[in-house]
Write a protein that holds these residues in place. Structure first.
Motif, PDB file in Angstrom:
ATOM      1  N   THR A   1       0.848  -1.195   0.000  1.00 17.26           N
ATOM      2  CA  THR A   1       0.000   0.000   0.000  1.00 17.26           C
ATOM      3  C   THR A   1       0.882   1.243   0.000  1.00 17.26           C
ATOM      4  O   THR A   1       2.046   1.198   0.391  1.00 17.26           O
TER       5      THR A   1
ATOM      6  N   PRO B   1       1.043  -3.409   4.437  1.00 18.48           N
ATOM      7  CA  PRO B   1      -0.001  -2.915   5.339  1.00 18.48           C
ATOM      8  C   PRO B   1       0.324  -3.296   6.788  1.00 18.48           C
ATOM      9  O   PRO B   1       0.923  -4.336   7.041  1.00 18.48           O
TER      10      PRO B   1
ATOM     11  N   ILE C   1      -5.218  -3.502   9.834  1.00 19.48           N
ATOM     12  CA  ILE C   1      -5.718  -3.950   8.531  1.00 19.48           C
ATOM     13  C   ILE C   1      -7.175  -3.521   8.349  1.00 19.48           C
ATOM     14  O   ILE C   1      -7.584  -3.136   7.255  1.00 19.48           O
TER      15      ILE C   1
ATOM     16  N   GLU D   1      -6.866   0.231   7.510  1.00 22.86           N
ATOM     17  CA  GLU D   1      -6.255   0.556   6.227  1.00 22.86           C
ATOM     18  C   GLU D   1      -6.995  -0.044   5.030  1.00 22.86           C
ATOM     19  O   GLU D   1      -7.076   0.583   3.983  1.00 22.86           O
ATOM     20  N   LEU D   2      -7.482  -1.281   5.191  1.00 22.43           N
ATOM     21  CA  LEU D   2      -8.033  -2.008   4.039  1.00 22.43           C
ATOM     22  C   LEU D   2      -9.461  -2.501   4.244  1.00 22.43           C
ATOM     23  O   LEU D   2      -9.999  -3.221   3.399  1.00 22.43           O
TER      24      LEU D   2
ATOM     25  N   THR E   1     -10.800  -4.785   5.964  1.00 18.53           N
ATOM     26  CA  THR E   1     -10.976  -6.233   5.912  1.00 18.53           C
ATOM     27  C   THR E   1     -10.552  -6.837   7.240  1.00 18.53           C
ATOM     28  O   THR E   1      -9.916  -6.168   8.056  1.00 18.53           O
TER      29      THR E   1
ATOM     30  N   LEU F   1     -10.611  -6.030  -0.094  1.00 22.72           N
ATOM     31  CA  LEU F   1      -9.441  -5.196   0.192  1.00 22.72           C
ATOM     32  C   LEU F   1      -9.742  -3.809  -0.361  1.00 22.72           C
ATOM     33  O   LEU F   1      -9.525  -3.528  -1.531  1.00 22.72           O
TER      34      LEU F   1
ATOM     35  N   PRO G   1      -9.059   0.175   0.107  1.00 23.99           N
ATOM     36  CA  PRO G   1      -8.241   1.185   0.770  1.00 23.99           C
ATOM     37  C   PRO G   1      -9.081   2.220   1.509  1.00 23.99           C
ATOM     38  O   PRO G   1     -10.082   2.691   0.985  1.00 23.99           O
TER      39      PRO G   1
ATOM     40  N   ILE H   1      -5.047   5.568   2.726  1.00 27.84           N
ATOM     41  CA  ILE H   1      -4.335   4.790   1.716  1.00 27.84           C
ATOM     42  C   ILE H   1      -4.657   5.349   0.324  1.00 27.84           C
ATOM     43  O   ILE H   1      -5.809   5.376  -0.093  1.00 27.84           O
TER      44      ILE H   1
ATOM     45  N   LEU I   1      -3.454   0.602  -3.411  1.00 33.14           N
ATOM     46  CA  LEU I   1      -2.844  -0.687  -3.108  1.00 33.14           C
ATOM     47  C   LEU I   1      -2.443  -1.319  -4.422  1.00 33.14           C
ATOM     48  O   LEU I   1      -2.963  -0.982  -5.475  1.00 33.14           O
TER      49      LEU I   1
END
Length: 135
Positions: A24, A35, A53, A56-57, A59, A97, A99, A103, A106
């Motif tokens: 990322t 990440p 996580i 940031e993502l 997930t 996933l 962002p 972020i 990715l």
């Protein structure tokens, strides 16, 4: 007595798929990173990874599948002291996933993209390449 220096640390998620690894890039920087992030006081590595996580993502990391694949350090050139330490884990996940706001993007990098990641991440790239996981 000398002052004890605290080495900055990060808990990172290393997700390898088909010879590539997830990276990322935060807004405002050109360098890509794995990440993850720094522990909050009292957090375990698993708690840190789940929180970071998710932030940031968006997930969920499956902590039951977490495997420590190595601890990597960059060292100061003039005295050899650790500059930065990263605890790396693989883990399965559920969810997309996606962002978050922090972020910018990715991507999935192979070993040829090594120069585009941070120095400590380059050490992980080298280890993944040596083990045949990163093409």
């Amino acid at each position: 007595m000398g002052q004890i220096e605290v080495v900055p640390e990060k808990v990172a998620w290393v997700l390898v798929r088909d010879g590539r690894v997830l990276v990322t890039r935060n807004r405002g920087v050109d360098v890509f990173y794995f990440p993850g992030g720094k522990r909050e006081p009292g957090e375990s590595d698993a708690e840190t990874l789940v929180r970071e996580i998710d932030e940031e993502l968006q997930t969920r990391v499956d902590t039951a599948t977490m495997t420590h694949i190595g601890t990597f350090e960059t060292r100061n050139d003039h005295d050899g002291r650790p500059e930065f330490r990263m605890f790396c884990y693989t883990a399965e996940y559920t969810g997309p996933l996606l962002p978050s706001m922090e972020i910018a993007e990715l991507d999935w990098f192979d070993y040829g993209d090594r120069a585009r990641v941070s120095p400590v991440d380059q050490l992980v790239f080298d280890a993944l390449h040596a083990s045949g996981q990163l093409t």
